[in-house]
Design a protein around this motif. Structure first.
Motif, PDB file in Angstrom:
ATOM      1  N   ALA A 159       0.840  -1.196   0.000  1.00 47.09           N
ATOM      2  CA  ALA A 159       0.000   0.000   0.000  1.00 47.09           C
ATOM      3  C   ALA A 159       0.876   1.248   0.000  1.00 47.09           C
ATOM      4  CB  ALA A 159      -0.903   0.015   1.229  1.00 47.09           C
ATOM      5  N   GLY A 160       0.527   2.201  -0.858  1.00 51.59           N
ATOM      6  CA  GLY A 160       1.284   3.440  -0.920  1.00 51.59           C
ATOM      7  C   GLY A 160       0.449   4.562  -1.500  1.00 51.59           C
ATOM      8  N   ARG A 161       1.115   5.686  -1.760  1.00 51.58           N
ATOM      9  CA  ARG A 161       0.420   6.845  -2.302  1.00 51.58           C
ATOM     10  C   ARG A 161       0.730   7.069  -3.777  1.00 51.58           C
ATOM     11  NH1 ARG A 161       1.653  10.989   2.642  1.00 51.58           N
ATOM     12  NH2 ARG A 161       3.722  10.060   2.424  1.00 51.58           N
ATOM     13  N   GLY A 162       1.707   6.313  -4.309  1.00 50.93           N
ATOM     14  CA  GLY A 162       2.044   6.411  -5.714  1.00 50.93           C
ATOM     15  C   GLY A 162       2.950   7.598  -6.009  1.00 50.93           C
ATOM     16  N   SER A 163       3.706   7.479  -7.119  1.00 56.34           N
ATOM     17  CA  SER A 163       4.624   8.551  -7.493  1.00 56.34           C
ATOM     18  C   SER A 163       4.019   9.494  -8.531  1.00 56.34           C
ATOM     19  CB  SER A 163       5.924   7.955  -8.048  1.00 56.34           C
ATOM     20  OG  SER A 163       5.661   7.153  -9.179  1.00 56.34           O
ATOM     21  N   PHE A 164       2.827   9.164  -9.034  1.00 55.48           N
ATOM     22  CA  PHE A 164       2.071  10.034  -9.936  1.00 55.48           C
ATOM     23  C   PHE A 164       0.766  10.413  -9.241  1.00 55.48           C
ATOM     24  CE2 PHE A 164       4.767   7.481 -12.689  1.00 55.48           C
ATOM     25  CZ  PHE A 164       5.260   8.408 -13.603  1.00 55.48           C
ATOM     26  N   VAL A 195     -17.414  -8.109   6.022  1.00 55.09           N
ATOM     27  CA  VAL A 195     -16.708  -7.889   4.763  1.00 55.09           C
ATOM     28  C   VAL A 195     -16.176  -9.233   4.275  1.00 55.09           C
ATOM     29  CG1 VAL A 195     -14.784  -6.715   3.625  1.00 55.09           C
ATOM     30  CG2 VAL A 195     -16.108  -5.531   5.395  1.00 55.09           C
ATOM     31  N   PHE A 196     -16.586  -9.620   3.071  1.00 53.14           N
ATOM     32  CA  PHE A 196     -16.259 -10.935   2.536  1.00 53.14           C
ATOM     33  C   PHE A 196     -15.805 -10.826   1.082  1.00 53.14           C
ATOM     34  CE2 PHE A 196     -19.582 -11.343   5.746  1.00 53.14           C
ATOM     35  CZ  PHE A 196     -18.988 -12.220   6.633  1.00 53.14           C
ATOM     36  N   PRO A 197     -15.028 -11.842   0.602  1.00 54.75           N
ATOM     37  CA  PRO A 197     -14.578 -13.039   1.315  1.00 54.75           C
ATOM     38  C   PRO A 197     -13.410 -12.733   2.237  1.00 54.75           C
ATOM     39  CG  PRO A 197     -13.611 -13.023  -0.871  1.00 54.75           C
ATOM     40  CD  PRO A 197     -14.524 -11.831  -0.800  1.00 54.75           C
ATOM     41  N   ARG A 198     -13.085 -13.680   3.085  1.00 54.58           N
ATOM     42  CA  ARG A 198     -11.901 -13.590   3.917  1.00 54.58           C
ATOM     43  C   ARG A 198     -10.766 -14.344   3.230  1.00 54.58           C
ATOM     44  NH1 ARG A 198     -12.719  -9.418   6.714  1.00 54.58           N
ATOM     45  NH2 ARG A 198     -10.950 -10.022   8.044  1.00 54.58           N
ATOM     46  N   PRO A 199      -9.533 -13.883   3.373  1.00 53.77           N
ATOM     47  CA  PRO A 199      -8.405 -14.540   2.696  1.00 53.77           C
ATOM     48  C   PRO A 199      -8.093 -15.901   3.303  1.00 53.77           C
ATOM     49  CG  PRO A 199      -7.611 -12.840   4.181  1.00 53.77           C
ATOM     50  CD  PRO A 199      -9.110 -12.720   4.168  1.00 53.77           C
ATOM     51  N   LEU A 200      -7.350 -16.702   2.551  1.00 53.61           N
ATOM     52  CA  LEU A 200      -6.889 -17.988   3.073  1.00 53.61           C
ATOM     53  C   LEU A 200      -5.837 -17.785   4.147  1.00 53.61           C
ATOM     54  CD1 LEU A 200      -6.828 -21.106   2.905  1.00 53.61           C
ATOM     55  CD2 LEU A 200      -5.107 -20.879   1.097  1.00 53.61           C
ATOM     56  N   GLN A 201      -4.906 -16.841   3.924  1.00 53.32           N
ATOM     57  CA  GLN A 201      -3.883 -16.564   4.921  1.00 53.32           C
ATOM     58  C   GLN A 201      -4.528 -15.967   6.173  1.00 53.32           C
ATOM     59  OE1 GLN A 201       0.039 -15.001   3.044  1.00 53.32           O
ATOM     60  NE2 GLN A 201      -1.566 -14.409   1.584  1.00 53.32           N
ATOM     61  N   ALA A 202      -4.046 -16.380   7.321  1.00 57.35           N
ATOM     62  CA  ALA A 202      -4.617 -15.884   8.571  1.00 57.35           C
ATOM     63  C   ALA A 202      -4.501 -14.371   8.675  1.00 57.35           C
ATOM     64  CB  ALA A 202      -3.933 -16.555   9.755  1.00 57.35           C
ATOM     65  N   SER A 203      -3.402 -13.829   8.164  1.00 52.39           N
ATOM     66  CA  SER A 203      -3.201 -12.378   8.158  1.00 52.39           C
ATOM     67  C   SER A 203      -2.638 -12.001   6.793  1.00 52.39           C
ATOM     68  CB  SER A 203      -2.236 -11.954   9.276  1.00 52.39           C
ATOM     69  OG  SER A 203      -2.075 -10.553   9.293  1.00 52.39           O
ATOM     70  N   LEU A 204      -3.472 -11.412   5.954  1.00 51.34           N
ATOM     71  CA  LEU A 204      -3.063 -11.031   4.612  1.00 51.34           C
ATOM     72  C   LEU A 204      -1.877 -10.064   4.700  1.00 51.34           C
ATOM     73  CD1 LEU A 204      -3.908 -11.262   1.570  1.00 51.34           C
ATOM     74  CD2 LEU A 204      -5.240  -9.176   1.931  1.00 51.34           C
ATOM     75  N   PRO A 205      -0.727 -10.384   4.106  1.00 51.04           N
ATOM     76  CA  PRO A 205       0.435  -9.495   4.227  1.00 51.04           C
ATOM     77  C   PRO A 205       0.174  -8.118   3.623  1.00 51.04           C
ATOM     78  CG  PRO A 205       1.114 -11.674   3.475  1.00 51.04           C
ATOM     79  CD  PRO A 205      -0.388 -11.640   3.400  1.00 51.04           C
ATOM     80  N   ILE A 206       0.470  -7.085   4.399  1.00 49.76           N
ATOM     81  CA  ILE A 206       0.344  -5.697   3.943  1.00 49.76           C
ATOM     82  C   ILE A 206       1.670  -5.007   4.205  1.00 49.76           C
ATOM     83  CG2 ILE A 206      -0.829  -3.487   4.233  1.00 49.76           C
ATOM     84  CD1 ILE A 206      -3.319  -5.043   5.151  1.00 49.76           C
ATOM     85  N   TRP A 207       2.352  -4.618   3.126  1.00 53.78           N
ATOM     86  CA  TRP A 207       3.588  -3.848   3.201  1.00 53.78           C
ATOM     87  C   TRP A 207       3.253  -2.376   3.020  1.00 53.78           C
ATOM     88  CZ3 TRP A 207       8.780  -6.186   2.455  1.00 53.78           C
ATOM     89  CH2 TRP A 207       8.752  -7.587   2.386  1.00 53.78           C
ATOM     90  N   LEU A 208       4.131  -1.514   3.516  1.00 55.81           N
ATOM     91  CA  LEU A 208       3.975  -0.080   3.291  1.00 55.81           C
ATOM     92  C   LEU A 208       5.030   0.357   2.276  1.00 55.81           C
ATOM     93  CD1 LEU A 208       2.123   2.166   4.327  1.00 55.81           C
ATOM     94  CD2 LEU A 208       3.949   2.860   5.866  1.00 55.81           C
ATOM     95  N   GLY A 209       4.552   0.847   1.124  1.00 51.72           N
ATOM     96  CA  GLY A 209       5.455   1.341   0.094  1.00 51.72           C
ATOM     97  C   GLY A 209       5.793   2.801   0.339  1.00 51.72           C
ATOM     98  N   VAL A 210       7.101   3.124   0.354  1.00 47.34           N
ATOM     99  CA  VAL A 210       7.542   4.481   0.692  1.00 47.34           C
ATOM    100  C   VAL A 210       8.577   4.964  -0.314  1.00 47.34           C
ATOM    101  CG1 VAL A 210       7.103   4.091   3.145  1.00 47.34           C
ATOM    102  CG2 VAL A 210       9.400   3.694   2.228  1.00 47.34           C
ATOM    103  N   GLY A 211       8.756   6.302  -0.326  1.00 48.87           N
ATOM    104  CA  GLY A 211       9.789   6.930  -1.140  1.00 48.87           C
ATOM    105  C   GLY A 211      10.924   7.413  -0.259  1.00 48.87           C
ATOM    106  N   GLY A 212      10.928   8.712   0.061  1.00 50.53           N
ATOM    107  CA  GLY A 212      12.027   9.235   0.869  1.00 50.53           C
ATOM    108  C   GLY A 212      11.596  10.131   2.000  1.00 50.53           C
ATOM    109  N   THR A 213      10.340  10.000   2.459  1.00 47.67           N
ATOM    110  CA  THR A 213       9.825  10.866   3.513  1.00 47.67           C
ATOM    111  C   THR A 213      10.016  10.219   4.879  1.00 47.67           C
ATOM    112  OG1 THR A 213       8.119  11.639   1.981  1.00 47.67           O
ATOM    113  CG2 THR A 213       7.802  12.133   4.315  1.00 47.67           C
ATOM    114  N   PRO A 214      10.753  10.845   5.796  1.00 48.35           N
ATOM    115  CA  PRO A 214      10.977  10.232   7.108  1.00 48.35           C
ATOM    116  C   PRO A 214       9.691   9.828   7.818  1.00 48.35           C
ATOM    117  CG  PRO A 214      12.437  12.109   6.818  1.00 48.35           C
ATOM    118  CD  PRO A 214      11.514  12.117   5.639  1.00 48.35           C
TER     119      PRO A 214
END
Length: 341
Positions: free
Chosen positions: A110-115, A164-183
């Protein structure tokens, strides 16, 4: 270290022949690339999200759903989901569905995008750039953790004990944070205990070390275990049988793409001298033969205190399809083994 590929499904003229593949042809090529990445042993394939004429990735979940039916082991991720301009409920449902089709291989970056073209397209105000993302990320994480869900915010209708359905197969759906260069973005990821995906498309990767250290420090102070604080990199690169071949094949499309983007952002045209500088030991381009690329990946990882995943972005150079397939094969069968030896 996991090794993967990201694609923005660029559809531009071949920098040598001038021939542009049709959208149908480009999608067929993409699915062949993903299938080969799976067969070659790569760990992850990511699809970006753009709403521009030169990219075909406006619906990454649809593409990943098609890929899920064709692959067996490779993880399938967004790269990135422009969460600020989307509905977190639909994002969660889409990726839960991909997770079920793929039997537990879906991930969200998940991120905010570069455009910024998604904001006016979907009727959003750029002045809300940060508040949109902060609120929608909070909702996405709550959707992952709770069902039914009760939630209220400023940018979306409230939810009152809503399933909210369906639920994923994985117990916890992996969510990464996409970042650029903001502290602040690095600190946010650390405080939330989310894995971090850092986009490095220029300059010198080692200069990101203070930001990655900030992420790890924020995560530790928030009580998250070091193993939870994973770091991934999204970097531009290309592999061929020789380093000279790789540089000569990658440069024309790379230069065209970044010169076009530069016209929009006020950058000067890309020169071969600038490109060659980025090929150096501390530069941001991972271009060369398998041994050279693996050596540079290990160096980048060491300079950043160790990374867990690296995803190559090769599609920006609009390489001919046979060259892309050869590069994918080399990444999966040679580079991956070398970096993990």
């Amino acid at each position: 270290m996991q090794l993967g590929l990201d694609s923005f499904v660029a559809v531009r003229p071949d920098p040598v022949t001038g021939i542009t593949p049709s959208p149908v042809e480009r999608f067929q090529q993409l699915l062949e690339e993903i299938t080969l990445a799976d067969q070659s042993g790569l760990d992850v394939f990511g699809i970006g999200e753009h709403h521009r004429h030169d990219f075909l990735d406006s619906s990454p979940a649809v593409i990943l759903g098609a890929a899920a039916a064709l692959t067996r082991r490779i993880r399938l991720a967004s790269a990135v989901t422009v969460l600020s301009a989307d509905d977190p409920v639909r994002v969660f449902q889409d990726f839960a569905t991909i997770d079920l089709i793929s039997q537990g291989r879906a991930e969200i970056v998940a991120g905010r995008g570069s455009f910024v073209e998604a904001y006016p397209l979907f009727g959003l105000d750029l002045e809300d750039y940060d508040s949109l993302f902060k609120e929608k990320l909070q909702l996405l994480l709550k959707l992952r953790a709770e069902n039914p869900i009760t939630w209220a915010g400023n940018h979306r209708a409230a939810l009152d004990h809503q399933g909210v359905f369906p639920r994923p197969l994985q117990a916890s759906l992996p969510i990464w944070l996409g970042v650029g260069g903001t502290p602040a973005s690095f600190m946010r990821a650390g405080e939330l205990g989310l894995p971090l995906m850092v986009a490095i498309i220029g300059g010198e990767p080692h200069r990101f070390r203070p930001l990655i250290d900030l992420y790890r420090k924020a995560g530790a102070q928030a009580g998250h275990a070091p193993a939870q604080l994973r770091v991934g990199l999204h970097m531009l690169g290309y592999v061929a049988d020789t380093t000279q071949q790789a540089a000569d094949e990658f440069f024309p499309g790379y230069a065209r793409a970044f010169t076009e983007i530069g016209r929009e952002r006020g950058w000067p045209p890309v020169t071969r001298r600038q490109f060659d500088a980025l090929l150096g030991p501390t530069g941001a381009l991972l271009v060369g033969d398998p041994q050279a690329v693996a050596t540079k990946i290990r160096s980048v990882s060491e300079s950043l205190g160790g990374i867990d995943r690296l995803s190559f972005q090769m599609s920006v150079a609009s390489l001919p399809h046979p060259q892309m397939l050869r590069a994918i094969e080399l990444l999966g069968t040679q580079v991956k083994a070398l970096i993990n030896a």
